[in-house]
Design a protein around this motif. Structure first.
Motif, PDB file in Angstrom:
ATOM      1  N   UNK A 187       0.847  -0.910  -0.022  1.00 44.28           N
ATOM      2  CA  UNK A 187      -0.022   0.365   0.112  1.00 44.28           C
ATOM      3  C   UNK A 187       0.432   1.052   0.152  1.00 44.28           C
ATOM      4  N   UNK A 188       0.162   2.617  -0.262  1.00 42.22           N
ATOM      5  CA  UNK A 188       1.374   3.542  -0.287  1.00 42.22           C
ATOM      6  C   UNK A 188       0.538   5.089  -0.856  1.00 42.22           C
ATOM      7  N   UNK A 189       1.504   6.367  -0.330  1.00 40.93           N
ATOM      8  CA  UNK A 189       0.215   7.162  -1.271  1.00 40.93           C
ATOM      9  C   UNK A 189      -0.135   7.474  -2.526  1.00 40.93           C
ATOM     10  N   UNK A 190       1.439   7.402  -3.084  1.00 42.83           N
ATOM     11  CA  UNK A 190       1.420   7.305  -4.452  1.00 42.83           C
ATOM     12  C   UNK A 190       1.905   6.422  -5.424  1.00 42.83           C
ATOM     13  N   UNK A 191       1.577   5.700  -6.700  1.00 44.44           N
ATOM     14  CA  UNK A 191       2.207   4.336  -7.175  1.00 44.44           C
ATOM     15  C   UNK A 191       1.946   4.952  -8.908  1.00 44.44           C
ATOM     16  N   UNK A 192       2.879   4.532  -9.164  1.00 40.94           N
ATOM     17  CA  UNK A 192       3.843   4.126 -10.742  1.00 40.94           C
ATOM     18  C   UNK A 192       4.025   2.679 -11.074  1.00 40.94           C
ATOM     19  N   UNK A 193       3.330   2.120 -11.758  1.00 40.82           N
ATOM     20  CA  UNK A 193       3.132   1.328 -13.223  1.00 40.82           C
ATOM     21  C   UNK A 193       4.120   1.437 -14.435  1.00 40.82           C
ATOM     22  N   UNK A 194       5.709   0.784 -14.109  1.00 41.01           N
ATOM     23  CA  UNK A 194       5.993   1.271 -15.388  1.00 41.01           C
ATOM     24  C   UNK A 194       6.269  -0.134 -15.684  1.00 41.01           C
ATOM     25  N   UNK A 195       5.704  -1.207 -16.251  1.00 43.52           N
ATOM     26  CA  UNK A 195       5.541  -2.242 -15.947  1.00 43.52           C
ATOM     27  C   UNK A 195       6.493  -2.945 -17.907  1.00 43.52           C
ATOM     28  N   UNK A 196       6.324  -1.767 -18.417  1.00 40.24           N
ATOM     29  CA  UNK A 196       7.457  -2.219 -20.360  1.00 40.24           C
ATOM     30  C   UNK A 196       5.984  -3.049 -20.609  1.00 40.24           C
ATOM     31  N   UNK A 197       7.126  -3.818 -20.831  1.00 41.75           N
ATOM     32  CA  UNK A 197       6.321  -3.731 -22.271  1.00 41.75           C
ATOM     33  C   UNK A 197       5.265  -5.142 -21.788  1.00 41.75           C
ATOM     34  N   UNK A 320      -0.995   7.327 -18.252  1.00 36.91           N
ATOM     35  CA  UNK A 320      -2.013   7.407 -17.736  1.00 36.91           C
ATOM     36  C   UNK A 320      -2.253   7.858 -16.358  1.00 36.91           C
ATOM     37  N   UNK A 321      -3.170   8.553 -15.889  1.00 44.37           N
ATOM     38  CA  UNK A 321      -3.394   9.702 -14.693  1.00 44.37           C
ATOM     39  C   UNK A 321      -4.209   8.775 -14.295  1.00 44.37           C
ATOM     40  N   UNK A 322      -4.833   7.859 -13.046  1.00 40.85           N
ATOM     41  CA  UNK A 322      -5.257   6.596 -12.835  1.00 40.85           C
ATOM     42  C   UNK A 322      -6.364   6.670 -11.437  1.00 40.85           C
ATOM     43  N   UNK A 323      -5.671   7.711 -11.452  1.00 41.98           N
ATOM     44  CA  UNK A 323      -5.983   8.719  -9.743  1.00 41.98           C
ATOM     45  C   UNK A 323      -6.205   9.728  -9.332  1.00 41.98           C
ATOM     46  N   UNK A 324      -6.660  11.166 -10.102  1.00 43.03           N
ATOM     47  CA  UNK A 324      -6.374  12.493  -9.678  1.00 43.03           C
ATOM     48  C   UNK A 324      -4.826  12.740  -9.175  1.00 43.03           C
ATOM     49  N   UNK A 325      -4.100  12.271 -10.190  1.00 39.64           N
ATOM     50  CA  UNK A 325      -2.722  12.698 -10.365  1.00 39.64           C
ATOM     51  C   UNK A 325      -2.067  11.798  -8.629  1.00 39.64           C
ATOM     52  N   UNK A 326      -2.421  10.347  -8.469  1.00 38.14           N
ATOM     53  CA  UNK A 326      -2.015   9.917  -7.485  1.00 38.14           C
ATOM     54  C   UNK A 326      -1.285   8.244  -7.849  1.00 38.14           C
ATOM     55  N   UNK A 327      -1.483   8.456  -9.124  1.00 36.82           N
ATOM     56  CA  UNK A 327      -0.942   7.051  -9.720  1.00 36.82           C
ATOM     57  C   UNK A 327      -1.007   7.157 -11.324  1.00 36.82           C
ATOM     58  N   UNK A 328      -0.071   6.849 -11.820  1.00 40.14           N
ATOM     59  CA  UNK A 328       0.304   6.665 -12.596  1.00 40.14           C
ATOM     60  C   UNK A 328       0.396   5.845 -13.266  1.00 40.14           C
ATOM     61  N   UNK A 329       0.635   5.718 -14.601  1.00 37.59           N
ATOM     62  CA  UNK A 329       0.782   4.395 -15.188  1.00 37.59           C
ATOM     63  C   UNK A 329       1.807   5.032 -16.987  1.00 37.59           C
ATOM     64  N   UNK A 330       3.270   3.691 -16.857  1.00 36.65           N
ATOM     65  CA  UNK A 330       3.428   3.895 -17.975  1.00 36.65           C
ATOM     66  C   UNK A 330       2.668   2.879 -19.211  1.00 36.65           C
ATOM     67  N   UNK A 331       1.205   3.253 -20.003  1.00 37.31           N
ATOM     68  CA  UNK A 331       0.962   2.204 -20.280  1.00 37.31           C
ATOM     69  C   UNK A 331       2.071   1.692 -21.744  1.00 37.31           C
ATOM     70  N   UNK A 332       1.809   2.432 -22.076  1.00 40.09           N
ATOM     71  CA  UNK A 332       2.822   1.846 -23.894  1.00 40.09           C
ATOM     72  C   UNK A 332       4.236   2.898 -23.637  1.00 40.09           C
ATOM     73  N   UNK A 333       5.431   1.776 -23.111  1.00 37.50           N
ATOM     74  CA  UNK A 333       6.103   2.924 -23.159  1.00 37.50           C
ATOM     75  C   UNK A 333       6.896   3.582 -24.473  1.00 37.50           C
ATOM     76  N   UNK A 334       7.138   3.107 -25.761  1.00 40.62           N
ATOM     77  CA  UNK A 334       7.556   3.634 -26.734  1.00 40.62           C
ATOM     78  C   UNK A 334       8.292   3.407 -27.169  1.00 40.62           C
ATOM     79  N   UNK A 335       9.175   3.182 -28.309  1.00 36.17           N
ATOM     80  CA  UNK A 335      10.242   2.532 -29.225  1.00 36.17           C
ATOM     81  C   UNK A 335      11.136   2.966 -29.440  1.00 36.17           C
ATOM     82  N   UNK A 336      10.906   5.231 -27.859  1.00 34.65           N
ATOM     83  CA  UNK A 336      11.870   5.551 -28.240  1.00 34.65           C
ATOM     84  C   UNK A 336      12.586   6.626 -26.838  1.00 34.65           C
ATOM     85  N   UNK A 337      11.594   5.800 -25.478  1.00 35.63           N
ATOM     86  CA  UNK A 337      11.569   6.138 -24.239  1.00 35.63           C
ATOM     87  C   UNK A 337      12.678   6.595 -23.493  1.00 35.63           C
TER      88      UNK A 337
END
Ligand SMILES: Cc1cc2nc3c(=O)[nH]c(=O)nc-3n(C[C@H](O)[C@H](O)[C@H](O)COP(=O)(O)OP(=O)(O)OC[C@H]3O[C@@H](n4cnc5c(N)ncnc54)[C@H](O)[C@@H]3O)c2cc1C
Length: 376
Positions: A187-197, A320-337
């Motif tokens: 559990x956390x106050x802020x969450x980032x999901x950056x799971x690449x492919x 993606x902003x999934x919870x008003x600035x408290x949870x972000x997700x790099x849903x697609x990393x892109x080919x040049x990130x």
């Protein structure tokens, strides 16, 4: 503030570092070791060039990334960014336009016509009717070295916990919880999901038009001693001006010469190993024996595949902003990130504090999409 990061690729690790430096208590969850050789970020090198044809914002952002990487080198105390320049070879008519785009962004660059290209790079045999644009503030990032250094820095940070070999199986953005494969819930106050492919496994409910997984084959080559001089002063070449989209990364600081082409980038159902496809390696050998007349199959010491994800709608990365600035997700990393990672990390750390970061020029970063809606 407690911040949880899922994924120990370049986006997750640099965001964890930014947050730790801002005083957060940070937890990183990574399914493999850190760094993970299976990650999209894990390779000998990644290219940083400013030129993004037709995209003034991304061009500006890449120039800012150039400065950010130099700062990061200083703060990490390592040499990981070799500013060898970047040469983009284009049909002659498009080089002028590219030059204007770079000039408008303030990126020093030089236009080269076909005879200048031939004189400067006699070891390459480029297609007819091409011109080049040579950027100065560009070059090669030693990706595996960066990941190792950032992971080591996090390991030594008192406010950071690294969970390696632990897979997230579910995320709840509203509650900022992550369920692990063994049933533990973090559990956390802020969450980032950056799971690449691997993002689709965690984020499928939130990506409106879906994401596309790309798999590309690369050849790693040892340049023989008698050819070495030609490659010593070589810039990165993100485009060799071919219809096949061939590109190369020169040998830098002991790293191999890397060769690939967009023609060996295909759409696949998911990220699944890095064993190179023999048909693709054959195609690359043939392609590069024409582009580099001295090239011999014996130069190839290894071939490997690597994955990246794009937003199917835009063909670009997707934040993606999934919870008003408290949870972000790099849903697609892109080919040049990779090159943009320091900018992404900085902006996310600011957003976690409710601060609107200054615009970078990267659309998906400046205006993250709220899940289930268009851009906010
Ligand atoms: C062939 C190729 C060439 C490229 N060239 C360039 C280039 O020249 N310049 C450039 O800037 N970019 C380039 N890129 C793109 C760049 O590499 C990626 O955009 C970037 O590395 C993505 O980083 P990431 O941190 O988002 O993902 P990754 O590096 O993939 O990190 C994701 C991490 O999350 C972990 N993970 C996944 N799922 C879970 C889970 N459920 N639980 C726990 N952990 C999990 C993974 O193990 C992994 O370590 C290239 C990509 C490819 C494929």
């Amino acid at each position: 503030m407690r911040t949880l990061v899922v994924g120990g690729g370049i986006i997750g690790l640099l965001t964890a570092l930014e947050c730790a430096r801002a005083g957060h208590r940070v937890t990183v969850v990574e399914q493999g070791p850190l760094p993970n050789p299976a990650a999209s970020s894990y390779d000998r090198h990644r290219v940083l060039r400013a030129l993004h044809p037709g995209d003034a914002g991304a061009t500006r952002a890449a120039l800012a990334a150039h400065d950010a990487w130099r700062e990061l080198e200083t703060s990490l105390g390592i040499r990981c960014y070799h500013q060898v320049g970047a040469l983009t070879v284009l049909p002659a008519g498009r080089a002028e336009e590219a030059g204007r785009l770079l000039a408008a962004a303030g990126a020093p660059a030089r236009n080269l016509d076909s005879s200048q290209l031939a004189a400067k790079y006699p070891h390459l045999s480029l297609p007819e009717g091409r011109a080049g644009i040579l950027e100065e503030r560009a070059g090669v990032l030693l990706a595996d070295r960066v990941l190792t250094a950032v992971a080591a820095r996090l390991r030594g940070h008192p406010g950071v916990r690294l969970h390696t070999g632990r897979t997230a199986t579910g995320v709840d953005p509203a509650a900022r919880t992550v369920t692990l494969h063994d049933g533990e819930v973090l559990r956390a106050d802020r969450l980032l999901v950056a799971a690449g492919p691997w993002s689709p496994a965690l984020l499928a409910p939130y990506t409106r038009g879906g994401v596309t997984v790309h798999r590309q084959t690369m050849l790693y080559c040892r340049v023989p001693e008698e050819e070495q001089a030609a490659w010593d002063a070589m810039p990165a070449v993100p485009a060799l001006g071919t219809d096949a989209g061939a590109w190369l990364v020169p040998p830098v600081a002991g790293s191999p010469l890397k060769l690939s082409a967009h023609e060996v980038c295909r759409t696949v159902p998911g990220a699944d190993g890095r064993t190179a496809d023999p048909a693709c390696t054959g195609l690359l050998r043939e392609r590069f024996s024409r582009l580099i007349p001295a090239f011999r199959p014996e130069w190839v010491i290894e071939a490997r595949d690597c994955h990246y994800l794009t937003d199917t709608e835009s063909g670009d990365g997707l934040l993606l902003d999934l919870a008003d600035g408290r949870c972000f997700a790099q849903a697609a990393c892109g080919g040049g990130a990779f090159k943009f990672a320091p900018l992404i990390a900085r902006a996310l750390a600011q957003r976690f504090h409710g601060i609107q970061p200054p615009p970078t020029g990267l659309k998906t970063l400046d205006v993250p999409r709220r899940a289930g809606t268009g851009p906010t």
